[in-house]
Design a protein around this motif. Structure first.
Motif, PDB file in Angstrom:
ATOM      1  N   LEU A   1       7.118   2.743  -3.380  1.00 21.27           N
ATOM      2  CA  LEU A   1       5.697   2.774  -3.730  1.00 21.27           C
ATOM      3  C   LEU A   1       5.150   1.365  -3.855  1.00 21.27           C
ATOM      4  O   LEU A   1       5.833   0.459  -4.362  1.00 21.27           O
ATOM      5  CB  LEU A   1       5.510   3.512  -5.062  1.00 21.27           C
ATOM      6  N   THR A   2       3.911   1.165  -3.418  1.00 24.06           N
ATOM      7  CA  THR A   2       3.241  -0.122  -3.609  1.00 24.06           C
ATOM      8  C   THR A   2       1.744   0.071  -3.493  1.00 24.06           C
ATOM      9  O   THR A   2       1.257   1.108  -3.046  1.00 24.06           O
ATOM     10  CB  THR A   2       3.746  -1.172  -2.605  1.00 24.06           C
ATOM     11  N   ASN A   3       1.004  -0.942  -3.921  1.00 24.47           N
ATOM     12  CA  ASN A   3      -0.459  -0.887  -3.867  1.00 24.47           C
ATOM     13  C   ASN A   3      -0.963  -0.806  -2.434  1.00 24.47           C
ATOM     14  O   ASN A   3      -0.447  -1.478  -1.548  1.00 24.47           O
ATOM     15  CB  ASN A   3      -1.085  -2.151  -4.476  1.00 24.47           C
ATOM     16  N   ALA A   4      -2.017  -0.024  -2.234  1.00 25.95           N
ATOM     17  CA  ALA A   4      -2.683  -0.034  -0.932  1.00 25.95           C
ATOM     18  C   ALA A   4      -3.426  -1.352  -0.719  1.00 25.95           C
ATOM     19  O   ALA A   4      -3.625  -1.786   0.413  1.00 25.95           O
ATOM     20  CB  ALA A   4      -3.655   1.141  -0.828  1.00 25.95           C
ATOM     21  N   PHE A   5      -3.857  -1.994  -1.809  1.00 24.55           N
ATOM     22  CA  PHE A   5      -4.519  -3.298  -1.736  1.00 24.55           C
ATOM     23  C   PHE A   5      -3.499  -4.368  -2.085  1.00 24.55           C
ATOM     24  O   PHE A   5      -3.121  -4.553  -3.241  1.00 24.55           O
ATOM     25  CB  PHE A   5      -5.697  -3.350  -2.706  1.00 24.55           C
ATOM     26  N   THR A   6      -3.004  -5.061  -1.071  1.00 26.95           N
ATOM     27  CA  THR A   6      -2.051  -6.139  -1.262  1.00 26.95           C
ATOM     28  C   THR A   6      -2.109  -7.025  -0.024  1.00 26.95           C
ATOM     29  O   THR A   6      -3.017  -6.888   0.805  1.00 26.95           O
ATOM     30  CB  THR A   6      -0.632  -5.587  -1.521  1.00 26.95           C
TER      31      THR A   6
ATOM     32  N   ALA B   1       0.192  -8.795   3.346  1.00 25.90           N
ATOM     33  CA  ALA B   1       1.199  -8.350   4.307  1.00 25.90           C
ATOM     34  C   ALA B   1       2.646  -8.605   3.889  1.00 25.90           C
ATOM     35  O   ALA B   1       3.525  -7.813   4.263  1.00 25.90           O
ATOM     36  CB  ALA B   1       0.925  -9.004   5.664  1.00 25.90           C
ATOM     37  N   PRO B   2       2.983  -9.676   3.138  1.00 24.72           N
ATOM     38  CA  PRO B   2       4.389  -9.854   2.761  1.00 24.72           C
ATOM     39  C   PRO B   2       4.965  -8.728   1.900  1.00 24.72           C
ATOM     40  O   PRO B   2       6.194  -8.570   1.857  1.00 24.72           O
ATOM     41  CB  PRO B   2       4.373 -11.177   1.979  1.00 24.72           C
ATOM     42  N   VAL B   3       4.119  -7.943   1.245  1.00 29.01           N
ATOM     43  CA  VAL B   3       4.632  -6.874   0.379  1.00 29.01           C
ATOM     44  C   VAL B   3       5.142  -5.699   1.214  1.00 29.01           C
ATOM     45  O   VAL B   3       6.326  -5.348   1.126  1.00 29.01           O
ATOM     46  CB  VAL B   3       3.580  -6.457  -0.665  1.00 29.01           C
ATOM     47  N   PRO B   4       4.311  -5.081   2.061  1.00 31.61           N
ATOM     48  CA  PRO B   4       4.883  -4.062   2.954  1.00 31.61           C
ATOM     49  C   PRO B   4       5.904  -4.664   3.916  1.00 31.61           C
ATOM     50  O   PRO B   4       6.817  -3.982   4.373  1.00 31.61           O
ATOM     51  CB  PRO B   4       3.668  -3.500   3.688  1.00 31.61           C
ATOM     52  N   GLY B   5       5.749  -5.967   4.205  1.00 28.76           N
ATOM     53  CA  GLY B   5       6.728  -6.637   5.062  1.00 28.76           C
ATOM     54  C   GLY B   5       8.108  -6.680   4.427  1.00 28.76           C
ATOM     55  O   GLY B   5       9.122  -6.498   5.108  1.00 28.76           O
ATOM     56  N   ALA B   6       8.170  -6.919   3.118  1.00 28.98           N
ATOM     57  CA  ALA B   6       9.453  -6.933   2.411  1.00 28.98           C
ATOM     58  C   ALA B   6      10.084  -5.546   2.404  1.00 28.98           C
ATOM     59  O   ALA B   6      11.308  -5.406   2.522  1.00 28.98           O
ATOM     60  CB  ALA B   6       9.257  -7.437   0.985  1.00 28.98           C
ATOM     61  N   ILE B   7       9.236  -4.519   2.258  1.00 27.65           N
ATOM     62  CA  ILE B   7       9.737  -3.140   2.287  1.00 27.65           C
ATOM     63  C   ILE B   7      10.302  -2.826   3.669  1.00 27.65           C
ATOM     64  O   ILE B   7      11.397  -2.261   3.808  1.00 27.65           O
ATOM     65  CB  ILE B   7       8.621  -2.163   1.893  1.00 27.65           C
ATOM     66  N   ALA B   8       9.582  -3.235   4.716  1.00 24.65           N
ATOM     67  CA  ALA B   8      10.064  -3.026   6.084  1.00 24.65           C
ATOM     68  C   ALA B   8      11.345  -3.806   6.348  1.00 24.65           C
ATOM     69  O   ALA B   8      12.226  -3.350   7.090  1.00 24.65           O
ATOM     70  CB  ALA B   8       8.981  -3.427   7.078  1.00 24.65           C
ATOM     71  N   ALA B   9      11.487  -4.979   5.734  1.00 28.68           N
ATOM     72  CA  ALA B   9      12.651  -5.830   5.970  1.00 28.68           C
ATOM     73  C   ALA B   9      13.952  -5.184   5.513  1.00 28.68           C
ATOM     74  O   ALA B   9      15.023  -5.502   6.051  1.00 28.68           O
ATOM     75  CB  ALA B   9      12.469  -7.171   5.270  1.00 28.68           C
TER      76      ALA B   9
ATOM     77  N   GLY C   1      14.313  -1.913   5.676  1.00 30.04           N
ATOM     78  CA  GLY C   1      14.359  -0.636   6.377  1.00 30.04           C
ATOM     79  C   GLY C   1      13.774   0.520   5.599  1.00 30.04           C
ATOM     80  O   GLY C   1      13.968   1.686   5.963  1.00 30.04           O
ATOM     81  N   ALA C   2      13.040   0.213   4.529  1.00 31.98           N
ATOM     82  CA  ALA C   2      12.452   1.257   3.688  1.00 31.98           C
ATOM     83  C   ALA C   2      11.049   1.611   4.179  1.00 31.98           C
ATOM     84  O   ALA C   2      10.507   0.991   5.103  1.00 31.98           O
ATOM     85  CB  ALA C   2      12.422   0.809   2.234  1.00 31.98           C
ATOM     86  N   ARG C   3      10.453   2.633   3.542  1.00 36.02           N
ATOM     87  CA  ARG C   3       9.135   3.124   3.927  1.00 36.02           C
ATOM     88  C   ARG C   3       8.120   2.828   2.825  1.00 36.02           C
ATOM     89  O   ARG C   3       8.337   3.161   1.667  1.00 36.02           O
ATOM     90  CB  ARG C   3       9.174   4.633   4.169  1.00 36.02           C
ATOM     91  N   SER C   4       7.003   2.217   3.191  1.00 43.43           N
ATOM     92  CA  SER C   4       5.927   1.964   2.227  1.00 43.43           C
ATOM     93  C   SER C   4       5.155   3.247   1.949  1.00 43.43           C
ATOM     94  O   SER C   4       4.710   3.926   2.881  1.00 43.43           O
ATOM     95  CB  SER C   4       4.960   0.908   2.765  1.00 43.43           C
ATOM     96  N   ILE C   5       4.995   3.549   0.659  1.00 44.97           N
ATOM     97  CA  ILE C   5       4.125   4.637   0.213  1.00 44.97           C
ATOM     98  C   ILE C   5       2.981   3.987  -0.559  1.00 44.97           C
ATOM     99  O   ILE C   5       3.171   3.488  -1.663  1.00 44.97           O
ATOM    100  CB  ILE C   5       4.874   5.643  -0.693  1.00 44.97           C
ATOM    101  N   PHE C   6       1.806   3.953   0.054  1.00 44.98           N
ATOM    102  CA  PHE C   6       0.691   3.227  -0.526  1.00 44.98           C
ATOM    103  C   PHE C   6      -0.023   4.062  -1.591  1.00 44.98           C
ATOM    104  O   PHE C   6      -0.281   5.252  -1.393  1.00 44.98           O
ATOM    105  CB  PHE C   6      -0.300   2.811   0.555  1.00 44.98           C
ATOM    106  N   VAL C   7      -0.351   3.392  -2.695  1.00 39.29           N
ATOM    107  CA  VAL C   7      -1.034   4.023  -3.822  1.00 39.29           C
ATOM    108  C   VAL C   7      -2.461   3.488  -3.887  1.00 39.29           C
ATOM    109  O   VAL C   7      -2.696   2.287  -3.719  1.00 39.29           O
ATOM    110  CB  VAL C   7      -0.290   3.724  -5.140  1.00 39.29           C
ATOM    111  N   GLU C   8      -3.408   4.391  -4.128  1.00 40.92           N
ATOM    112  CA  GLU C   8      -4.820   3.999  -4.212  1.00 40.92           C
ATOM    113  C   GLU C   8      -5.050   3.014  -5.368  1.00 40.92           C
ATOM    114  O   GLU C   8      -4.260   2.927  -6.316  1.00 40.92           O
ATOM    115  CB  GLU C   8      -5.701   5.235  -4.447  1.00 40.92           C
TER     116      GLU C   8
ATOM    117  N   LEU D   1       7.152  -1.241  -6.146  1.00 38.45           N
ATOM    118  CA  LEU D   1       6.935  -2.670  -5.936  1.00 38.45           C
ATOM    119  C   LEU D   1       5.464  -2.924  -6.249  1.00 38.45           C
ATOM    120  O   LEU D   1       4.584  -2.738  -5.398  1.00 38.45           O
ATOM    121  CB  LEU D   1       7.280  -3.065  -4.504  1.00 38.45           C
ATOM    122  N   LEU D   2       5.201  -3.298  -7.477  1.00 40.08           N
ATOM    123  CA  LEU D   2       3.830  -3.472  -7.966  1.00 40.08           C
ATOM    124  C   LEU D   2       3.286  -4.832  -7.553  1.00 40.08           C
ATOM    125  O   LEU D   2       3.834  -5.866  -7.919  1.00 40.08           O
ATOM    126  CB  LEU D   2       3.798  -3.352  -9.492  1.00 40.08           C
TER     127      LEU D   2
END
Length: 399
Positions: A86-91, A93-101, A103-110, A135-136
């Protein structure tokens, strides 16, 4: 309206003490953090000790970047290929990038209109996804209700890793950002609160977690040379099964950061003077709203965000252009075309597309601006007056 002549990417000079320390490291030639002689404590280890003390945590790891700190924090927390995070929808690119690094899946929170995590949507997304890690991202320095968040995560069995790239030195009820969960991740990239060009810091009170993180950073079995590391026994069971993913900070960057850390509290006060001045002007402009800062939050105003609700895309671009002509560099988070450091979830095509109507509505009218300490208070007043002027001009032209 007189144009502003300052440069929004111009930082203050590196302090002379830091320059001298860097020159000393360069003259010694031993830049690698483990290139020390018997009894010597290198600059990277010194920085880890100093930052752990500043952050009021037991352990600290100096990393090559803030993004690297995020990715090894996820790995050290046990996030595996395909796991939801889980992570913020407002962030950024390095945050979803770290999740992708990892091999995990980003679940964006409003988010809410105050640019913080929507805890009701978080509750729903925890149930729907089964995620065990949040990942807040305290994006642009805005802290959500950290007490309510901690209670929710504890009740749901979710671990917290904090991205504090924009909240180094910020507090919630006197507790430092980064100290509310398993780990805190900080950046020392040029535009952050400490400047080493690139760099990062990872903190935690969990010895098993930090032992894994240090090994992942590539400690070459030299983990006892770290300045704020767990006891050696925490490394014994995992040291031969943990991969080396080299991402350590070197002594040169650490030497530059140490003197800056001592100046951080004073610089936070300076940033907030500038932020408060700009906020006061913009809060009086019709059609502009500034996010609410709760009394429990001690913020660091190194940038400012404001909204123009209801603005359409054409008008938003015209507003950004009008400010630029007068020397003020604004970023618009509603732009589907990523510009420099600014992007939104629509352009992160390595993450699964998700329906985020609330966040999209908020970002459609959201503007952002750096506040370098190289700007004086009078500069900041001038900048705020330009934004107010262009807001009024574009408002009139759209009627």
């Amino acid at each position: 309206m007189e144009p502003f002549r300052g440069v929004f990417t111009q930082q203050e000079p590196i302090p002379e003490e830091a320059i001298s320390a860097a020159v000393e490291v360069l003259r010694g030639g031993r830049l690698h953090r483990y290139n020390t002689i018997a009894g010597e404590i290198g600059a990277a280890a010194e920085l880890e000790r100093a930052y752990a003390e500043f952050q009021r945590t037991r352990y600290c790891l100096a990393c090559s970047s803030g993004g690297y700190a995020l990715s090894i924090a996820l790995r050290a927390a046990g996030v595996a290929n395909g796991d939801p995070v889980l992570t913020n929808a407002f962030t950024l690119a390095p945050v979803p990038g770290a999740i992708a690094a990892v091999g995990a899946r980003s679940i964006f929170v409003e988010i809410t209109k105050d640019l913080v995590l929507d805890l009701e949507d978080l509750d729903r997304k925890i149930e729907d996804s089964g995620a065990k890690i949040l990942l807040l991202s305290s994006m642009r320095g805005h802290l959500c209700d950290m007490d309510a968040l901690a209670d929710l995560l504890q009740a749901k069995g979710v671990s917290l890793i904090e991205d504090c790239a924009h909240t180094m030195g910020a507090e919630w009820k006197g507790r430092l950002s980064g100290n509310f969960g398993l780990a805190g991740c900080f950046s020392t990239q040029t535009y952050k609160h400490l400047n080493s060009g690139e760099g990062g810091l990872l903190t935690s009170d969990d010895p098993a977690f930090m032992a894994r993180a240090i090994l992942l950073s590539g400690s070459y079995m030299l983990y006892e040379r770290h300045g704020a590391a767990p006891p050696a026994e925490y490394f014994e069971t995992v040291r031969l099964e943990t991969p080396n993913m080299s991402g350590r900070m070197d002594n040169l960057r650490a030497s530059i950061l140490l003197p800056q850390l001592a100046a951080l509290p004073a610089n936070i006060r300076r940033w907030n003077q500038r932020y408060d001045l700009i906020t006061k002007v913009l809060s009086g402009v019709p059609g502009i709203t500034v996010p609410h800062r709760p009394k429990e939050e001690t913020y660091v105003g190194s940038s400012i965000q404001f909204a123009r609700p209801g603005i359409d895309a054409e008008e938003a671009l015209r507003f950004v252009s009008a400010n630029k002509k007068l020397g003020v560099e604004l970023k618009w988070f509603g732009d589907r075309n990523p510009v420099a450091f600014t992007s939104n979830h629509h352009s992160w095509q390595y993450a699964e597309p998700q329906h985020l109507p609330v966040t999209d509505s908020i970002l459609s009218g959201l503007f952002d601006m750096r506040i370098p300490l190289s700007f004086s208070l009078e500069d900041c007043r001038h900048i705020a007056e330009i934004i107010a002027h262009t807001a009024n001009e574009t408002l009139v032209s759209s009627v």
